[in-house]
Design an enzyme around this catalytic site. Structure first.
Site, PDB file in Angstrom:
ATOM      1  N   TYR A  86      -0.816 -13.742  -0.468  1.00 31.37           N
ATOM      2  CA  TYR A  86      -0.151 -13.540  -1.759  1.00 31.37           C
ATOM      3  C   TYR A  86       1.170 -12.829  -1.508  1.00 31.37           C
ATOM      4  O   TYR A  86       1.375 -12.182  -0.479  1.00 31.37           O
ATOM      5  CB  TYR A  86      -1.026 -12.743  -2.738  1.00 31.37           C
ATOM      6  CG  TYR A  86      -1.539 -11.416  -2.221  1.00 31.37           C
ATOM      7  CD1 TYR A  86      -0.818 -10.241  -2.387  1.00 31.37           C
ATOM      8  CD2 TYR A  86      -2.770 -11.345  -1.569  1.00 31.37           C
ATOM      9  CE1 TYR A  86      -1.297  -9.030  -1.917  1.00 31.37           C
ATOM     10  CE2 TYR A  86      -3.263 -10.143  -1.095  1.00 31.37           C
ATOM     11  CZ  TYR A  86      -2.514  -8.984  -1.275  1.00 31.37           C
ATOM     12  OH  TYR A  86      -2.994  -7.788  -0.803  1.00 31.37           O
ATOM     13  N   ASP A  92     -15.048   3.739  -0.144  1.00 33.88           N
ATOM     14  CA  ASP A  92     -15.557   3.195   1.109  1.00 33.88           C
ATOM     15  C   ASP A  92     -16.582   4.104   1.762  1.00 33.88           C
ATOM     16  O   ASP A  92     -17.443   3.636   2.509  1.00 33.88           O
ATOM     17  CB  ASP A  92     -14.405   2.953   2.088  1.00 33.88           C
ATOM     18  CG  ASP A  92     -13.617   1.690   1.784  1.00 33.88           C
ATOM     19  OD1 ASP A  92     -14.010   0.953   0.859  1.00 33.88           O
ATOM     20  OD2 ASP A  92     -12.617   1.437   2.476  1.00 33.88           O
ATOM     21  N   ARG A 128       0.835  -1.211   0.000  1.00 29.88           N
ATOM     22  CA  ARG A 128       0.000   0.000   0.000  1.00 29.88           C
ATOM     23  C   ARG A 128       0.869   1.259   0.000  1.00 29.88           C
ATOM     24  O   ARG A 128       0.527   2.253  -0.641  1.00 29.88           O
ATOM     25  CB  ARG A 128      -0.931   0.016   1.213  1.00 29.88           C
ATOM     26  CG  ARG A 128      -2.204  -0.768   1.018  1.00 29.88           C
ATOM     27  CD  ARG A 128      -3.168  -0.561   2.169  1.00 29.88           C
ATOM     28  NE  ARG A 128      -4.382  -1.322   1.969  1.00 29.88           N
ATOM     29  CZ  ARG A 128      -5.464  -0.866   1.350  1.00 29.88           C
ATOM     30  NH1 ARG A 128      -5.473   0.355   0.868  1.00 29.88           N
ATOM     31  NH2 ARG A 128      -6.527  -1.622   1.198  1.00 29.88           N
TER      32      ARG A 128
END
Length: 398
Positions: A214, A291, A109
């Site tokens: 992952y 969001d 991120r």
């Protein structure tokens, strides 16, 4: 203290706010981005950018930089919780990019945030600006910040997350607890010699829980999800977990899963909440994005991707409508995005109970369905907002 006048104020300097700002700039419009944090820090360990998000970031000219900072998984695997047997597997890599027209990236991120913020620049990014008040005027919206400064904006976009202050102005509905919770971690690959296929995106499925992981850089990013607790002690957020709570919940699971969960200190427990799509996405000159409009569970990895889609569509709608066409722009944006985001929210909500089945006939049916996953989830990853805008509304969310 004097009030500053701006055309477009974007509240929130995260993935959605910065993507929107860049998409507006690409269409000849400048925005001012207001972020409550005093620095753009990493939030969460990693993010998966599927084709429906990466195609948009490529069109913004960020593809080469993001690809260089990303890991492309070799495949998507579903494994049995105890034996580790592969229940279903689908290629990612080049086959995925050919199938969906854009790559799948696993990226920190912090790297994604840094790329977006550097592309945007510092001149129109205002840090340390915590929004505390929103009030409508005939010619715009007055924004009041905790530091006492005020901004008069002709258009306001709330890209300020699940606890959005702009959403409380538009639609005062609360997040809904899913009855599930998660633990996150980033484990170094070198500490996981027992983990099969570390470069694949993997779901380990078992009774009452699942683990998704992952590769990102030289680490494996994981999310371990469990049923419960039945009630969450407060409205969203994190809570402390007892020592050994995570590894204890996965007793009897494959050794590779347990090794991964034990490779790093146990994180706080993260309540998994969703935010129902509001009755309206806009009020006057204020509109919601990401969001703030439709926070969803992480099980399809679509939170960031749906936010990126929102940004692309909203930028197009605002640019097409012109300076005073906010009503038509917001209405068109909501019509284009509502049904799609609801469908992805619903698919994410339904995933936990499916992944958490005990061994038996129902799990066998699920496993068979997972072997046909390309047709099951292709409608999510293959979506292109530019194409959807040109379609009749009944087809635009596919």
């Amino acid at each position: 203290m004097a009030t500053t006048d701006v055309d477009i104020a974007v509240i929130g300097g995260g993935i959605g706010g910065l993507t929107l700002a860049l998409a507006l700039r690409q269409r000849g419009l400048e925005a001012e981005v207001f972020e409550q944090a005093d620095a753009l820090r990493e939030v969460g360990a990693a993010v998966a950018i599927a084709a429906n998000g990466s195609r948009i970031l490529q069109r913004l000219g960020l593809g080469d930089e993001l690809a260089a900072a990303s890991v492309v998984p070799t495949s998507l695997q579903y494994r049995h919780w105890r034996s580790g047997a592969v229940v279903a597997e689908h290629p990612v890599g080049e086959a995925y990019a050919r199938r969906f027209g854009a790559p799948f990236w696993g990226i920190h991120r912090a790297s994604l945030q840094r790329t977006l913020s550097e592309a945007w620049g510092v001149e129109r990014l205002h840090l340390g600006r915590c929004l505390v008040g929103v009030s409508d005027r005939a010619d715009g919206v007055v924004l009041t910040f905790r530091d006492g400064r005020t901004v008069h904006a002709r258009t306001v976009v709330g890209a300020d997350g699940v606890h959005s202050r702009v959403r409380r102005h538009v639609d005062d509905s609360a997040p809904v607890y899913s009855g599930t919770s998660g633990f996150r971690g980033m484990a170094p690959i070198e500490a996981l010699p027992s983990l099969p296929s570390p470069s694949a995106v993997q779901f380990w499925m078992g009774p009452g829980g699942h683990v998704l992981h992952y590769q990102v850089g030289e680490s494996v990013n994981y999310l371990a999800v469990l049923d419960g607790p039945r009630r969450w002690p407060h409205q969203a957020g994190l809570t402390d977990a007892g020592p050994g709570e995570l590894i204890g919940a996965f007793a009897g699971w494959h050794g590779a899963v347990r090794d991964m969960l034990e490779a790093v200190p146990q994180s706080p427990r993260w309540g998994l909440f969703t935010l129902p799509s509001p009755l309206r996405w806009s009020r006057g000159r204020s509109v919601l994005l990401g969001d703030a409009a439709h926070a969803m569970l992480p099980h399809h990895g679509q939170g960031a991707n749906q936010t990126i889609e929102d940004a692309a569509v909203l930028a197009r709608c605002i640019a097409d409508a012109g300076p005073e066409g906010y009503e038509s722009a917001f209405g068109r944006y909501e019509r284009l995005r509502r049904s799609r985001t609801r469908a992805v929210q619903r698919a994410s909500w339904d995933t936990s109970p499916v992944l958490h089945l005990p061994d038996g006939p129902a799990a066998d049916v699920r496993d068979e369905r997972l072997r046909g996953l390309d047709g099951w989830l292709g409608w999510i990853h293959g979506h292109d907002p530019d194409r959807a805008i040109a379609l009749p509304l009944a087809d635009a969310h596919h």
